[in-house]
Design a protein around this motif. Structure first.
Motif, PDB file in Angstrom:
ATOM      1  N   ALA A 140      11.879  -4.735  -8.403  1.00 43.64           N
ATOM      2  CA  ALA A 140      10.762  -5.648  -8.167  1.00 43.64           C
ATOM      3  C   ALA A 140       9.600  -4.944  -7.482  1.00 43.64           C
ATOM      4  O   ALA A 140       8.441  -5.063  -7.907  1.00 43.64           O
ATOM      5  CB  ALA A 140      11.236  -6.833  -7.331  1.00 43.64           C
ATOM      6  N   TRP A 141       9.891  -4.196  -6.426  1.00 44.93           N
ATOM      7  CA  TRP A 141       8.806  -3.545  -5.689  1.00 44.93           C
ATOM      8  C   TRP A 141       8.162  -2.404  -6.474  1.00 44.93           C
ATOM      9  O   TRP A 141       6.994  -2.083  -6.277  1.00 44.93           O
ATOM     10  CB  TRP A 141       9.314  -3.055  -4.341  1.00 44.93           C
ATOM     11  N   SER A 142       8.907  -1.805  -7.388  1.00 34.85           N
ATOM     12  CA  SER A 142       8.311  -0.761  -8.216  1.00 34.85           C
ATOM     13  C   SER A 142       7.382  -1.341  -9.279  1.00 34.85           C
ATOM     14  O   SER A 142       6.727  -0.600 -10.015  1.00 34.85           O
ATOM     15  CB  SER A 142       9.408   0.081  -8.886  1.00 34.85           C
ATOM     16  N   GLN A 143       7.302  -2.690  -9.349  1.00 30.98           N
ATOM     17  CA  GLN A 143       6.383  -3.346 -10.271  1.00 30.98           C
ATOM     18  C   GLN A 143       4.966  -3.463  -9.711  1.00 30.98           C
ATOM     19  O   GLN A 143       4.065  -3.926 -10.415  1.00 30.98           O
ATOM     20  CB  GLN A 143       6.896  -4.748 -10.611  1.00 30.98           C
ATOM     21  N   VAL A 144       4.754  -3.057  -8.465  1.00 27.54           N
ATOM     22  CA  VAL A 144       3.427  -3.182  -7.858  1.00 27.54           C
ATOM     23  C   VAL A 144       2.356  -2.454  -8.679  1.00 27.54           C
ATOM     24  O   VAL A 144       1.291  -3.028  -8.946  1.00 27.54           O
ATOM     25  CB  VAL A 144       3.450  -2.694  -6.399  1.00 27.54           C
ATOM     26  N   PRO A 145       2.551  -1.197  -9.122  1.00 29.13           N
ATOM     27  CA  PRO A 145       1.539  -0.563  -9.987  1.00 29.13           C
ATOM     28  C   PRO A 145       1.327  -1.321 -11.298  1.00 29.13           C
ATOM     29  O   PRO A 145       0.195  -1.395 -11.795  1.00 29.13           O
ATOM     30  CB  PRO A 145       2.116   0.833 -10.239  1.00 29.13           C
ATOM     31  N   ALA A 146       2.396  -1.873 -11.873  1.00 28.62           N
ATOM     32  CA  ALA A 146       2.258  -2.641 -13.112  1.00 28.62           C
ATOM     33  C   ALA A 146       1.443  -3.903 -12.879  1.00 28.62           C
ATOM     34  O   ALA A 146       0.633  -4.303 -13.731  1.00 28.62           O
ATOM     35  CB  ALA A 146       3.636  -3.000 -13.669  1.00 28.62           C
ATOM     36  N   ILE A 147       1.631  -4.543 -11.725  1.00 29.76           N
ATOM     37  CA  ILE A 147       0.846  -5.730 -11.397  1.00 29.76           C
ATOM     38  C   ILE A 147      -0.619  -5.359 -11.230  1.00 29.76           C
ATOM     39  O   ILE A 147      -1.512  -6.103 -11.655  1.00 29.76           O
ATOM     40  CB  ILE A 147       1.401  -6.391 -10.129  1.00 29.76           C
TER      41      ILE A 147
ATOM     42  N   LEU B 258       0.827  -1.208   0.000  1.00 28.34           N
ATOM     43  CA  LEU B 258       0.000   0.000   0.000  1.00 28.34           C
ATOM     44  C   LEU B 258       0.865   1.263   0.000  1.00 28.34           C
ATOM     45  O   LEU B 258       0.617   2.198  -0.771  1.00 28.34           O
ATOM     46  CB  LEU B 258      -0.925   0.004   1.223  1.00 28.34           C
ATOM     47  N   THR B 259       1.881   1.280   0.855  1.00 26.23           N
ATOM     48  CA  THR B 259       2.687   2.498   0.979  1.00 26.23           C
ATOM     49  C   THR B 259       3.628   2.713  -0.196  1.00 26.23           C
ATOM     50  O   THR B 259       4.091   3.839  -0.405  1.00 26.23           O
ATOM     51  CB  THR B 259       3.508   2.457   2.281  1.00 26.23           C
ATOM     52  N   ILE B 260       3.918   1.666  -0.975  1.00 21.06           N
ATOM     53  CA  ILE B 260       4.806   1.840  -2.134  1.00 21.06           C
ATOM     54  C   ILE B 260       4.205   2.815  -3.135  1.00 21.06           C
ATOM     55  O   ILE B 260       4.930   3.455  -3.898  1.00 21.06           O
ATOM     56  CB  ILE B 260       5.097   0.467  -2.809  1.00 21.06           C
ATOM     57  N   TRP B 261       2.867   2.977  -3.126  1.00 20.03           N
ATOM     58  CA  TRP B 261       2.194   3.903  -4.040  1.00 20.03           C
ATOM     59  C   TRP B 261       2.422   5.355  -3.653  1.00 20.03           C
ATOM     60  O   TRP B 261       2.567   6.216  -4.528  1.00 20.03           O
ATOM     61  CB  TRP B 261       0.693   3.624  -4.066  1.00 20.03           C
ATOM     62  N   THR B 262       2.424   5.644  -2.368  1.00 17.66           N
ATOM     63  CA  THR B 262       2.465   7.025  -1.902  1.00 17.66           C
ATOM     64  C   THR B 262       3.769   7.398  -1.219  1.00 17.66           C
ATOM     65  O   THR B 262       4.110   8.575  -1.138  1.00 17.66           O
ATOM     66  CB  THR B 262       1.307   7.281  -0.913  1.00 17.66           C
TER      67      THR B 262
ATOM     68  N   GLY C  13       3.684   4.042 -12.022  1.00 19.13           N
ATOM     69  CA  GLY C  13       4.687   3.014 -11.794  1.00 19.13           C
ATOM     70  C   GLY C  13       6.076   3.478 -12.179  1.00 19.13           C
ATOM     71  O   GLY C  13       7.067   3.141 -11.505  1.00 19.13           O
ATOM     72  N   PHE C  14       6.179   4.264 -13.253  1.00 21.81           N
ATOM     73  CA  PHE C  14       7.482   4.793 -13.672  1.00 21.81           C
ATOM     74  C   PHE C  14       8.026   5.756 -12.623  1.00 21.81           C
ATOM     75  O   PHE C  14       9.218   5.721 -12.292  1.00 21.81           O
ATOM     76  CB  PHE C  14       7.355   5.495 -15.024  1.00 21.81           C
ATOM     77  N   ILE C  15       7.143   6.596 -12.075  1.00 22.77           N
ATOM     78  CA  ILE C  15       7.560   7.525 -11.022  1.00 22.77           C
ATOM     79  C   ILE C  15       8.024   6.750  -9.793  1.00 22.77           C
ATOM     80  O   ILE C  15       9.050   7.069  -9.178  1.00 22.77           O
ATOM     81  CB  ILE C  15       6.405   8.474 -10.657  1.00 22.77           C
ATOM     82  N   VAL C  16       7.272   5.706  -9.432  1.00 21.74           N
ATOM     83  CA  VAL C  16       7.644   4.879  -8.287  1.00 21.74           C
ATOM     84  C   VAL C  16       9.010   4.230  -8.520  1.00 21.74           C
ATOM     85  O   VAL C  16       9.846   4.172  -7.611  1.00 21.74           O
ATOM     86  CB  VAL C  16       6.570   3.800  -8.022  1.00 21.74           C
ATOM     87  N   SER C  17       9.242   3.755  -9.745  1.00 22.74           N
ATOM     88  CA  SER C  17      10.526   3.107 -10.042  1.00 22.74           C
ATOM     89  C   SER C  17      11.682   4.088  -9.916  1.00 22.74           C
ATOM     90  O   SER C  17      12.760   3.729  -9.422  1.00 22.74           O
ATOM     91  CB  SER C  17      10.498   2.495 -11.448  1.00 22.74           C
TER      92      SER C  17
END
Length: 211
Positions: A111-118, A11-15, A163-167
């Motif tokens: 790997a964790w930045s793939q959460v939005p892609a998933i 959840l927090t990986i998004w924000t 997801g790109f921003i998160v990565s």
């Protein structure tokens, strides 16, 4: 993330991507890394196979279920392979810019930045199972896109951008530099490839030109 609170980082990986990836790297940089690398490509393969089945179910082979499993496994394995390849590449390119991350930490960030892609692949799979057809190739070369699929594309586009921003944030955190420097680090490998290809084409054209 203590006391079995396994869902919090998803959840927090998004924000809070930087704070989240820092907590993960500092506690267990291998946490769910292989699974996250495999799930996205596997879901994409599953969605593609289901779309073919729903649009052409009368001509399905009896071996179709086997092919679905094989396709999903292959795509999942490729996701893991590319994780290691890009982990090595972005560790190297980041180090050129002063980054300090290890390959393990870079793989964790990727790997964790793939959460939005998933999440985007989940939307695609749900849409396909709901009867929304995926784009189909046409003789003219341009894919035919069902109007209902544009909504799916819009959602996937939003998730893709985020997801790109998160990565970038995750890569920047493990390398301990800015997101802008992370952006440059991501650009370095493809730029080197393009320059190499251009140089090879130039040399070949010069050689063939002399002959």
């Amino acid at each position: 993330m203590a006391n079995g609170d396994w869902i919090t980082p998803f959840l927090t990986i998004w924000t809070e991507p930087r704070a989240t990836i820092r907590r993960i790297v500092d506690t267990d940089p291998t946490r769910y890394v292989i699974a996250l690398a495999a799930v996205g490509p596997a879901m994409n393969a599953l969605a593609a196979q289901w779309s073919k089945a729903l649009s052409n179910n009368a001509n399905l082979s009896v071996l179709w279920p086997v092919w679905v499993v094989v396709s999903v496994v292959i795509q999942a394995a490729l996701g893991v392979v590319f994780l290691y390849i890009f982990g090595a590449l972005f560790k190297w390119s980041g180090s050129l810019l002063g980054g300090v991350a290890s390959r393990l930490e870079v793989r964790c960030a990727l790997a964790w930045s793939q959460v939005p892609a998933i999440a985007a692949e989940s939307v695609l799979l749900i849409a396909v199972l709901s009867g929304v057809p995926m784009p189909q190739p046409t003789p003219a070369g341009f894919p035919h896109i069902d109007p209902a699929f544009y909504k799916v594309l819009l959602i996937e586009g939003v998730f893709g951008i985020w997801g790109f921003i998160v990565s970038l944030k995750c890569m920047a955190e493990v390398h301990r530099f800015s997101a802008w420097r992370a952006f440059v680090a991501i650009l370095i490998p493809p730029l080197i490839v393009l320059i190499t290809i251009a140089f090879v084409i130039f040399v070949v054209s010069r050689i063939t030109g002399h002959h």
